[in-house]
Design a protein around this motif. Structure first.
Motif, PDB file in Angstrom:
ATOM      1  N   ILE A 274       0.886  -1.169   0.000  1.00  0.00           N
ATOM      2  CA  ILE A 274       0.000   0.000   0.000  1.00  0.00           C
ATOM      3  C   ILE A 274       0.915   1.208   0.000  1.00  0.00           C
ATOM      4  CG2 ILE A 274      -1.657   1.286   1.437  1.00  0.00           C
ATOM      5  CD1 ILE A 274      -1.708  -1.815   2.728  1.00  0.00           C
ATOM      6  N   THR A 275       0.621   2.172  -0.846  1.00  0.00           N
ATOM      7  CA  THR A 275       1.516   3.332  -0.939  1.00  0.00           C
ATOM      8  C   THR A 275       0.772   4.612  -0.586  1.00  0.00           C
ATOM      9  OG1 THR A 275       2.703   2.190  -2.688  1.00  0.00           O
ATOM     10  CG2 THR A 275       3.135   4.545  -2.480  1.00  0.00           C
ATOM     11  N   GLN A 276       1.353   5.387   0.338  1.00  0.00           N
ATOM     12  CA  GLN A 276       0.779   6.696   0.669  1.00  0.00           C
ATOM     13  C   GLN A 276       1.537   7.757  -0.120  1.00  0.00           C
ATOM     14  OE1 GLN A 276       1.550   7.001   4.909  1.00  0.00           O
ATOM     15  NE2 GLN A 276      -0.556   6.468   5.405  1.00  0.00           N
ATOM     16  N   ASN A 277       0.779   8.637  -0.784  1.00  0.00           N
ATOM     17  CA  ASN A 277       1.418   9.777  -1.448  1.00  0.00           C
ATOM     18  C   ASN A 277       1.437  10.942  -0.461  1.00  0.00           C
ATOM     19  OD1 ASN A 277       1.772   8.507  -3.960  1.00  0.00           O
ATOM     20  ND2 ASN A 277      -0.417   8.757  -4.344  1.00  0.00           N
ATOM     21  N   ASP A 278       2.525  11.675  -0.399  1.00  0.00           N
ATOM     22  CA  ASP A 278       2.672  12.805   0.538  1.00  0.00           C
ATOM     23  C   ASP A 278       2.136  12.487   1.936  1.00  0.00           C
ATOM     24  OD1 ASP A 278       3.837  14.578  -1.320  1.00  0.00           O
ATOM     25  OD2 ASP A 278       1.857  14.845  -2.231  1.00  0.00           O
ATOM     26  N   ILE A 347      -4.760  -1.461  -3.654  1.00  0.00           N
ATOM     27  CA  ILE A 347      -3.884  -2.457  -3.007  1.00  0.00           C
ATOM     28  C   ILE A 347      -3.118  -3.188  -4.111  1.00  0.00           C
ATOM     29  CG2 ILE A 347      -3.795  -4.550  -1.590  1.00  0.00           C
ATOM     30  CD1 ILE A 347      -6.484  -3.569  -0.329  1.00  0.00           C
ATOM     31  N   TRP A 348      -1.814  -3.115  -4.025  1.00  0.00           N
ATOM     32  CA  TRP A 348      -0.972  -3.800  -5.021  1.00  0.00           C
ATOM     33  C   TRP A 348      -0.622  -5.189  -4.504  1.00  0.00           C
ATOM     34  CZ3 TRP A 348       3.914  -5.921  -4.581  1.00  0.00           C
ATOM     35  CH2 TRP A 348       4.540  -6.273  -5.774  1.00  0.00           C
ATOM     36  N   PHE A 349      -0.499  -6.148  -5.406  1.00  0.00           N
ATOM     37  CA  PHE A 349       0.053  -7.433  -4.981  1.00  0.00           C
ATOM     38  C   PHE A 349       0.992  -7.976  -6.050  1.00  0.00           C
ATOM     39  CE2 PHE A 349      -2.435 -10.127  -7.758  1.00  0.00           C
ATOM     40  CZ  PHE A 349      -3.629  -9.423  -7.942  1.00  0.00           C
ATOM     41  N   GLY A 350       1.910  -8.803  -5.611  1.00  0.00           N
ATOM     42  CA  GLY A 350       2.865  -9.410  -6.539  1.00  0.00           C
ATOM     43  C   GLY A 350       3.228 -10.796  -6.038  1.00  0.00           C
ATOM     44  N   PHE A 351       3.816 -11.586  -6.926  1.00  0.00           N
ATOM     45  CA  PHE A 351       4.159 -12.974  -6.591  1.00  0.00           C
ATOM     46  C   PHE A 351       5.670 -13.131  -6.532  1.00  0.00           C
ATOM     47  CE2 PHE A 351       0.064 -13.021  -8.783  1.00  0.00           C
ATOM     48  CZ  PHE A 351      -0.710 -13.694  -7.863  1.00  0.00           C
ATOM     49  N   ARG A 352       6.175 -13.312  -5.315  1.00  0.00           N
ATOM     50  CA  ARG A 352       7.621 -13.548  -5.186  1.00  0.00           C
ATOM     51  C   ARG A 352       7.937 -14.940  -5.739  1.00  0.00           C
ATOM     52  NH1 ARG A 352       5.637 -12.097  -0.273  1.00  0.00           N
ATOM     53  NH2 ARG A 352       6.311 -10.150   0.702  1.00  0.00           N
TER      54      ARG A 352
END
Ligand SMILES: Cc1cc2nc3c(=O)[nH]c(=O)nc-3n(C[C@H](O)[C@H](O)[C@H](O)COP(=O)(O)OP(=O)(O)OC[C@H]3O[C@@H](n4cnc5c(N)ncnc54)[C@H](O)[C@@H]3O)c2cc1C
Length: 414
Positions: A274-278, A347-352
């Protein structure tokens, strides 16, 4: 000389970048658009401190406990799937001290080599990916985890890594804006961080600018082989030939390898960010919350919260309980740092790409002599990418390798 790089995640991009620098004409083939893989939204940490692979003592017992907690950071889905069962068995066989002792010097050397290459890359024209070398802080709350982390920092120092144990007060001085509710921390001065999305974009631009061919939305469906060589790579658009093929592919590596007749055990380990901007409050130094297994990284004017390792096959569902697990852990360590639960679309997700012994697969195939395999970097793909790309280039050029890679033999489980 022509090289085809299969997969345009960070491992494929770094391989293409260094191959191109060594004079190869490169073509990268990817089924996506390079913004939808694991390399884009990860926590951006460069981690020589991570010399302990996932398969380590204690992980199995801890994993069993966590299986019954829907918000836990680590989950292996029980399954009768053959690939999963085969991987699970190998993982169990490697979750011991011997694996850690064998792996540590190899992972350390690869990580330190990579970290130096990142410093060089950041100084090149066209590159500015928010690289900072301030280390990372491993925060702990409980005595039990504190003891483990302090022991680990001693091991790190014995491996020549710069690790300093801090009291709560000493750590607080490094983070004046946030309140700390921790027992202490270990500061790994050897670590760094960057913005992975900027890095991916800039590598892509550099490769194209220097004459590289980037084929996105192009899926590899078959790999032709004959007389111990790859003859062509067939995609849903056209066929590709080359002098050398570099197979990356992240969590899809076993499927690609199978097309070439090679068995590579690997499971996807899904994680979220999850990314918060500013953000109103920002950490100065990236943090790992040890008990919660959550990573927090300041990235330029943003801050990213990442975590969870779900070994459950490739699927695009968002398990909101695990995302809550990440978010709810933050104020336990930083009482004045609250993160709102975002909408699912944010919400971002990725597969390691997780190998069962926690070591990457880097090396020339013994089965197909124009194939180099580079994958299985699990939780450290960003960190290890430049070193992997450089090694791929050295192998392609048949020149001596910068670091030892015996432990990474891609066909070690064949
Ligand atoms: C939440 C989270 C946080 C993380 N934090 C960090 C961190 O702080 N530091 C760190 O070092 N690592 C971190 N990682 C791990 C890191 O992101 C991965 O190890 C790395 O991105 C793997 O790169 P890759 O190139 O192997 O795979 P990917 O980025 O997944 O790329 C593989 C590519 O292959 C392509 N492909 C697959 N099959 C085909 C096909 N048939 N035809 C064409 N193309 C194909 C895919 O489309 C994809 O683009 C994190 C991961 C997660 C999930």
């Amino acid at each position: 000389m022509k090289a085809v790089v299969i997969g345009g995640g960070i491992i494929g991009l770094c391989s293409a970048y260094y191959l191109q620098k060594a004079g190869w004409h490169v073509t990268i083939i990817d089924k996506g658009n390079l913004n939808d893989n694991c390399s884009y939204g990860n926590a951006g940490m460069i981690v020589p401190s991570h010399f302990v692979p996932l398969a380590s003592p204690g992980i199995v017992a801890q994993g069993i406990k966590w299986m019954f907690d829907s918000k836990s950071p680590f989950y292996i889905k029980p399954s009768l799937n053959l690939r999963m069962a085969n991987w699970g068995l190998k993982f169990l066989q490697h979750a011991n001290q011997k694996n850690v002792t064998n792996a540590a010097p190899y992972l350390r050397d690869l990580n330190l080599f990579s970290s130096n290459l990142y410093n060089e890359l950041a100084a090149q024209p066209g590159f500015d990916f928010d690289l900072e070398q301030k280390g990372i802080l491993m925060y702990f709350k409980t005595d039990e985890v504190g003891e483990e982390e302090i022991k680990l920092s001693e091991k790190a120092r014995s491996l020549g890594l710069d690790a300093e144990v801090l009291t709560q007060k000493q750590a607080q001085l490094l983070e004046p804006d946030v309140e700390l509710d921790v027992a202490g921390a270990v500061h790994y001065h050897c670590d760094g961080h960057l913005s992975p999305d900027k890095l991916v974009q800039q590598l892509k631009e550099s490769i194209i600018k220097n004459g590289g061919d980037l084929r996105t939305n192009c899926t590899i469906i078959r790999i032709g082989t004959s007389n111990g060589k790859i003859t062509k790579v067939q995609t849903d658009k056209e066929d590709f030939t080359a002098d050398i093929f570099v197979m990356t592919g992240g969590a899809w590596l076993p499927d690609l390898a199978k097309m070439a007749g090679i068995k590579i055990p690997l499971m996807p380990g899904k994680g979220y960010s999850i990314t918060q901007n500013d953000p109103v409050l920002k950490l100065q130094i990236p943090a790992i919350l040890c008990e919660a297994k959550v990573a927090i990284t300041p990235m330029g004017d943003r801050m990213r919260f990442g975590g969870t390792m779900e070994i459950a096959g490739i699927n695009n569902t968002i398990n909101i309980n695990r995302v809550k697990g990440i978010i709810e852990s933050v104020p336990n360590y930083f009482p004045n740092l609250n993160v709102a639960l975002p909408e699912k679309k944010d919400i971002w997700f990725g597969f390691r790409p997780c190998s069962p012994d926690g070591l990457p697969y880097i090396g020339k195939s013994k089965i197909l002599n124009n194939l180099i395999i580079a994958g299985g970097h699990s939780m450290m793909g960003l960190s290890l990418a430049p070193a992997t790309g450089k090694l791929v280039t050295e192998m392609a050029g048949n020149v001596p390798l910068s670091v030892k890679i015996e432990a990474f033999d891609p066909e070690r489980f064949s």
